[in-house]
Design a protein around this motif. Sequence first.
Motif, PDB file in Angstrom:
ATOM      1  N   HIS A 153       0.798  -1.234   0.000  1.00  0.00           N
ATOM      2  CA  HIS A 153       0.000   0.000   0.000  1.00  0.00           C
ATOM      3  C   HIS A 153       0.827   1.279   0.000  1.00  0.00           C
ATOM      4  CE1 HIS A 153       0.908   0.676   4.293  1.00  0.00           C
ATOM      5  NE2 HIS A 153       0.732  -0.618   4.432  1.00  0.00           N
ATOM      6  N   TYR A 154       2.095   1.241   0.371  1.00  0.00           N
ATOM      7  CA  TYR A 154       2.908   2.455   0.460  1.00  0.00           C
ATOM      8  C   TYR A 154       3.539   2.781  -0.891  1.00  0.00           C
ATOM      9  CZ  TYR A 154       6.746   5.570   1.885  1.00  0.00           C
ATOM     10  OH  TYR A 154       7.607   6.617   2.001  1.00  0.00           O
ATOM     11  N   GLN A 155       3.517   4.072  -1.256  1.00  0.00           N
ATOM     12  CA  GLN A 155       4.178   4.516  -2.484  1.00  0.00           C
ATOM     13  C   GLN A 155       5.236   5.537  -2.111  1.00  0.00           C
ATOM     14  OE1 GLN A 155       1.649   6.252  -5.473  1.00  0.00           O
ATOM     15  NE2 GLN A 155       3.319   6.651  -6.878  1.00  0.00           N
ATOM     16  N   GLY A 156       6.479   5.239  -2.413  1.00  0.00           N
ATOM     17  CA  GLY A 156       7.556   6.165  -2.090  1.00  0.00           C
ATOM     18  C   GLY A 156       8.873   5.448  -1.880  1.00  0.00           C
ATOM     19  N   ARG A 157       9.854   6.196  -1.414  1.00  0.00           N
ATOM     20  CA  ARG A 157      11.195   5.654  -1.190  1.00  0.00           C
ATOM     21  C   ARG A 157      11.331   5.194   0.251  1.00  0.00           C
ATOM     22  NH1 ARG A 157      15.632   9.509  -2.019  1.00  0.00           N
ATOM     23  NH2 ARG A 157      14.447  10.647  -0.441  1.00  0.00           N
ATOM     24  N   ILE A 158      12.290   4.310   0.478  1.00  0.00           N
ATOM     25  CA  ILE A 158      12.499   3.792   1.823  1.00  0.00           C
ATOM     26  C   ILE A 158      12.939   4.901   2.775  1.00  0.00           C
ATOM     27  CG2 ILE A 158      14.918   3.113   1.375  1.00  0.00           C
ATOM     28  CD1 ILE A 158      14.379   0.689   3.221  1.00  0.00           C
ATOM     29  N   GLU A 159      13.677   5.878   2.274  1.00  0.00           N
ATOM     30  CA  GLU A 159      14.156   6.959   3.141  1.00  0.00           C
ATOM     31  C   GLU A 159      13.004   7.785   3.706  1.00  0.00           C
ATOM     32  OE1 GLU A 159      17.263   5.846   0.187  1.00  0.00           O
ATOM     33  OE2 GLU A 159      15.146   6.427   0.061  1.00  0.00           O
ATOM     34  N   ASP A 160      11.865   7.810   3.005  1.00  0.00           N
ATOM     35  CA  ASP A 160      10.744   8.660   3.404  1.00  0.00           C
ATOM     36  C   ASP A 160       9.707   7.927   4.247  1.00  0.00           C
ATOM     37  OD1 ASP A 160      11.898  10.739   1.907  1.00  0.00           O
ATOM     38  OD2 ASP A 160      10.931  10.006   0.076  1.00  0.00           O
ATOM     39  N   ALA A 211      -6.093  -3.437  -9.444  1.00  0.00           N
ATOM     40  CA  ALA A 211      -5.117  -3.439 -10.536  1.00  0.00           C
ATOM     41  C   ALA A 211      -3.709  -3.647  -9.999  1.00  0.00           C
ATOM     42  CB  ALA A 211      -5.204  -2.128 -11.315  1.00  0.00           C
ATOM     43  N   PHE A 212      -3.395  -2.985  -8.898  1.00  0.00           N
ATOM     44  CA  PHE A 212      -2.051  -3.130  -8.359  1.00  0.00           C
ATOM     45  C   PHE A 212      -1.805  -4.558  -7.872  1.00  0.00           C
ATOM     46  CE2 PHE A 212       0.881  -3.227  -4.754  1.00  0.00           C
ATOM     47  CZ  PHE A 212       2.025  -2.794  -5.402  1.00  0.00           C
ATOM     48  N   ARG A 213      -2.815  -5.188  -7.283  1.00  0.00           N
ATOM     49  CA  ARG A 213      -2.642  -6.573  -6.818  1.00  0.00           C
ATOM     50  C   ARG A 213      -2.301  -7.495  -7.990  1.00  0.00           C
ATOM     51  NH1 ARG A 213      -6.790  -5.329  -2.860  1.00  0.00           N
ATOM     52  NH2 ARG A 213      -8.436  -5.954  -4.315  1.00  0.00           N
ATOM     53  N   LYS A 214      -2.900  -7.253  -9.139  1.00  0.00           N
ATOM     54  CA  LYS A 214      -2.588  -8.065 -10.321  1.00  0.00           C
ATOM     55  C   LYS A 214      -1.148  -7.832 -10.768  1.00  0.00           C
ATOM     56  CE  LYS A 214      -7.331  -8.277 -12.089  1.00  0.00           C
ATOM     57  NZ  LYS A 214      -8.239  -7.911 -13.204  1.00  0.00           N
ATOM     58  N   VAL A 215      -0.734  -6.561 -10.773  1.00  0.00           N
ATOM     59  CA  VAL A 215       0.642  -6.249 -11.154  1.00  0.00           C
ATOM     60  C   VAL A 215       1.622  -6.885 -10.166  1.00  0.00           C
ATOM     61  CG1 VAL A 215       2.327  -4.386 -11.424  1.00  0.00           C
ATOM     62  CG2 VAL A 215       0.011  -4.114 -12.311  1.00  0.00           C
ATOM     63  N   ASP A 220       1.855   3.490  -8.555  1.00  0.00           N
ATOM     64  CA  ASP A 220       0.619   4.031  -7.996  1.00  0.00           C
ATOM     65  C   ASP A 220      -0.241   2.876  -7.479  1.00  0.00           C
ATOM     66  OD1 ASP A 220      -1.630   5.511  -7.382  1.00  0.00           O
ATOM     67  OD2 ASP A 220      -2.318   5.647  -9.456  1.00  0.00           O
ATOM     68  N   LYS A 221      -0.738   3.018  -6.248  1.00  0.00           N
ATOM     69  CA  LYS A 221      -1.523   1.939  -5.644  1.00  0.00           C
ATOM     70  C   LYS A 221      -2.956   2.367  -5.364  1.00  0.00           C
ATOM     71  CE  LYS A 221       2.649   0.016  -3.572  1.00  0.00           C
ATOM     72  NZ  LYS A 221       3.572   0.971  -4.235  1.00  0.00           N
ATOM     73  N   SER A 222      -3.382   3.450  -6.000  1.00  0.00           N
ATOM     74  CA  SER A 222      -4.742   3.935  -5.747  1.00  0.00           C
ATOM     75  C   SER A 222      -5.798   2.960  -6.274  1.00  0.00           C
ATOM     76  CB  SER A 222      -4.938   5.318  -6.381  1.00  0.00           C
ATOM     77  OG  SER A 222      -4.662   5.284  -7.772  1.00  0.00           O
TER      78      SER A 222
END
Length: 225
Positions: A63-70, A152-156, A146-148
Motif C-alpha cells: 500500500h505504500y508509495q515512495g522511497r524507503i528513506e521517506d 489493478a495493483f494486486r494483479k501487477v 501508484d496503488k490507488s
Amino acid sequence: TDLEGTVLLTAEGMSNRLRMMRDEELMTLAGHMTAVFDVRLVVTLRRQDFLKESVFSEVATHHYQGRIEDETHYVYDFDAFLGRLERAFGAQSIHPGLYRDDRREDLMANFLELSGIPLTVEDLIPVPPTRVSLHRRKVAFLALLDKSNKPAFRKVRKLVAGSDAITEDGCKYLMSPEDRAAFLGKYTASNLSLCQRYGTDWAPYLTTPTPDPDWFEAAPTTPAE
C-alpha cells in the motif's frame, strides 16, 4: 464454541494495533484483557535498521508509495513503545526478546521461551512459510507504482512476484551501510535506556551497525525488464 483446558491465543498483528492506540485506549484494553486472560506481551525487537528494511519491503509491495528513506509510519523507538505498554499492562506482562538478523534462529522456540509457555516446538504442528519476501529490485520497482487502484495493483504485484524479468542483484538491503548506520544512530540513546531498564546485554547488538563492504546501490528497472 466451548473450549476445555488451557487455550493459547496469539496475534502477531497485535503490536501494530497497540502502537496506533492512544494511551487511554491502551489502559481500557489492558483492564478488559487482564481481567480475563493471563496477558503476556511477547515483544520481539528487530534492530531498527533491519526492521526498517523489512517494514518497507512489506508496505511498499502492498500500500505504500515512495522511497524507503521517506517511510516513517512505523514505531522504531522501542524504549518509548515498551514504556507505553508497561504503563498500561504492567511491567510484569512485558516479555521482550531479540530478533537476530545476523544469525539463523528458531523464532517459535524463542517465542515459547520468552512467554514461559511449557511447550517445545516439537509439541506443535509445523506451519509452512506463507510468504517469501521479494528481492530488493522488485521491492524498489513496486514501491514507486501508484496503488490507488488496489485491484489493478494486486494483479501487477502478482505478476512481478512470479516473474524473473526483474533480475536479482545479490544485495539484500536498499539502504546503504552509511544510511542504515545513521538511522540506527537515531535510537542509540533509547536502545541503551531499554537495555538498562531490562538488565539485558543487548546493547552491543542494538547500537552497532553491521559492516556491509560489498553493498552497492540497486540499479533502476530497465525498459527491457
